[in-house]
Design a protein around this motif. Structure first.
Motif, PDB file in Angstrom:
ATOM      1  N   VAL A 145       0.558  -1.211  -0.433  1.00 46.51           N
ATOM      2  CA  VAL A 145      -0.145   0.177   0.162  1.00 46.51           C
ATOM      3  C   VAL A 145       0.932   0.697   0.389  1.00 46.51           C
ATOM      4  CG1 VAL A 145      -1.956   1.674   1.223  1.00 46.51           C
ATOM      5  CG2 VAL A 145      -1.587  -1.415   1.556  1.00 46.51           C
ATOM      6  N   THR A 146       0.837   1.911  -0.751  1.00 40.91           N
ATOM      7  CA  THR A 146       1.295   3.236  -0.754  1.00 40.91           C
ATOM      8  C   THR A 146       0.576   4.250  -0.984  1.00 40.91           C
ATOM      9  OG1 THR A 146       2.820   4.721  -1.167  1.00 40.91           O
ATOM     10  CG2 THR A 146       1.518   3.834  -3.342  1.00 40.91           C
TER      11      THR A 146
ATOM     12  N   ARG B  62       8.363  -1.245  -8.120  1.00 42.71           N
ATOM     13  CA  ARG B  62       7.419  -0.123  -7.298  1.00 42.71           C
ATOM     14  C   ARG B  62       7.859  -0.741  -5.724  1.00 42.71           C
ATOM     15  NH1 ARG B  62       2.105   0.370 -11.172  1.00 42.71           N
ATOM     16  NH2 ARG B  62       3.540  -1.489 -12.195  1.00 42.71           N
ATOM     17  N   LYS B  63       7.159  -2.270  -5.820  1.00 42.26           N
ATOM     18  CA  LYS B  63       6.982  -2.882  -4.403  1.00 42.26           C
ATOM     19  C   LYS B  63       7.950  -2.277  -3.244  1.00 42.26           C
ATOM     20  CE  LYS B  63       8.712  -7.517  -5.972  1.00 42.26           C
ATOM     21  NZ  LYS B  63       8.374  -7.548  -7.070  1.00 42.26           N
ATOM     22  N   VAL B  64       8.756  -2.367  -4.371  1.00 39.74           N
ATOM     23  CA  VAL B  64      10.926  -1.300  -2.916  1.00 39.74           C
ATOM     24  C   VAL B  64      10.169  -0.099  -2.214  1.00 39.74           C
ATOM     25  CG1 VAL B  64      13.617  -1.658  -2.839  1.00 39.74           C
ATOM     26  CG2 VAL B  64      11.983  -3.367  -3.830  1.00 39.74           C
TER      27      VAL B  64
ATOM     28  N   GLU C 247       4.016  -2.821   5.702  1.00 40.79           N
ATOM     29  CA  GLU C 247       3.008  -3.430   5.738  1.00 40.79           C
ATOM     30  C   GLU C 247       2.639  -3.922   4.757  1.00 40.79           C
ATOM     31  OE1 GLU C 247       1.737  -4.200   9.038  1.00 40.79           O
ATOM     32  OE2 GLU C 247       2.747  -2.635   9.958  1.00 40.79           O
ATOM     33  N   VAL C 248       2.684  -5.635   4.858  1.00 38.92           N
ATOM     34  CA  VAL C 248       2.284  -5.805   3.216  1.00 38.92           C
ATOM     35  C   VAL C 248       1.487  -7.144   4.158  1.00 38.92           C
ATOM     36  CG1 VAL C 248       4.683  -5.213   2.235  1.00 38.92           C
ATOM     37  CG2 VAL C 248       4.493  -7.614   3.635  1.00 38.92           C
TER      38      VAL C 248
ATOM     39  N   GLY D 224       2.631  -8.730   7.456  1.00 42.63           N
ATOM     40  CA  GLY D 224       3.390  -8.406   8.049  1.00 42.63           C
ATOM     41  C   GLY D 224       4.100  -7.822   7.921  1.00 42.63           C
ATOM     42  N   THR D 225       5.516  -7.046   8.473  1.00 42.49           N
ATOM     43  CA  THR D 225       6.524  -6.190   7.934  1.00 42.49           C
ATOM     44  C   THR D 225       7.368  -6.207   6.810  1.00 42.49           C
ATOM     45  OG1 THR D 225       7.599  -5.987   9.810  1.00 42.49           O
ATOM     46  CG2 THR D 225       6.110  -4.875   9.990  1.00 42.49           C
TER      47      THR D 225
END
Length: 127
Positions: A7-8, A37-39, A47-48, A69-70
């Motif tokens: 999430v961003t 993008r995910k990085v 948070e994922v 998780g993180t």
């Protein structure tokens, strides 16, 4: 394979990843380009969420995991070697490729969802 969500801002993003789980530390790892993008999302909000376990949608419902998780990016040689496999040769030049990184997810909530004739069942683990 797993669905990996980040999430961003007020937007989410989901993509497929090939995961490796280490039973000794319960962390989940997967390869990533360090400029992906995910990085970028993880660097702003670690948070994922992962969903994994369904290999054949034709057999749904089945058992699957939902994992919160993180996450963080690691570029250590040890993590790169730990995750490296021959399929990654299609994307990276080897463990020393400067664009090769490893996303490490430390779970804090895991749900195992199972289904049988009596309906759905969830087993929950929280750290």
């Amino acid at each position: 394979m797993a669905n990996f969500a980040t999430v961003t801002g007020k937007k989410s993003w989901v993509g497929y990843v090939m995961i490796t789980m280490a039973p000794q530390d319960l962390k989940i790892r997967f390869a990533s380009c360090i400029d992906s993008r995910k990085v970028k999302h993880i660097s702003k909000w670690p948070e994922v969420h992962l969903i994994c376990g369904i290999k054949d949608p034709g057999q749904f419902p089945g058992s699957f995991l939902q994992i919160q998780g993180t996450a963080k990016l690691s570029t250590t040689l040890g993590e790169r070697k730990r995750v490296w496999n021959k399929e990654l040769k299609n994307v990276f030049d080897g463990v020393n490729d400067p664009n090769y990184g490893v996303i490490v997810v430390e779970p804090y909530h895991i749900e195992l969802a199972t289904f049988d004739a009596n309906g759905p069942h969830n087993l929950v683990w929280d750290r």
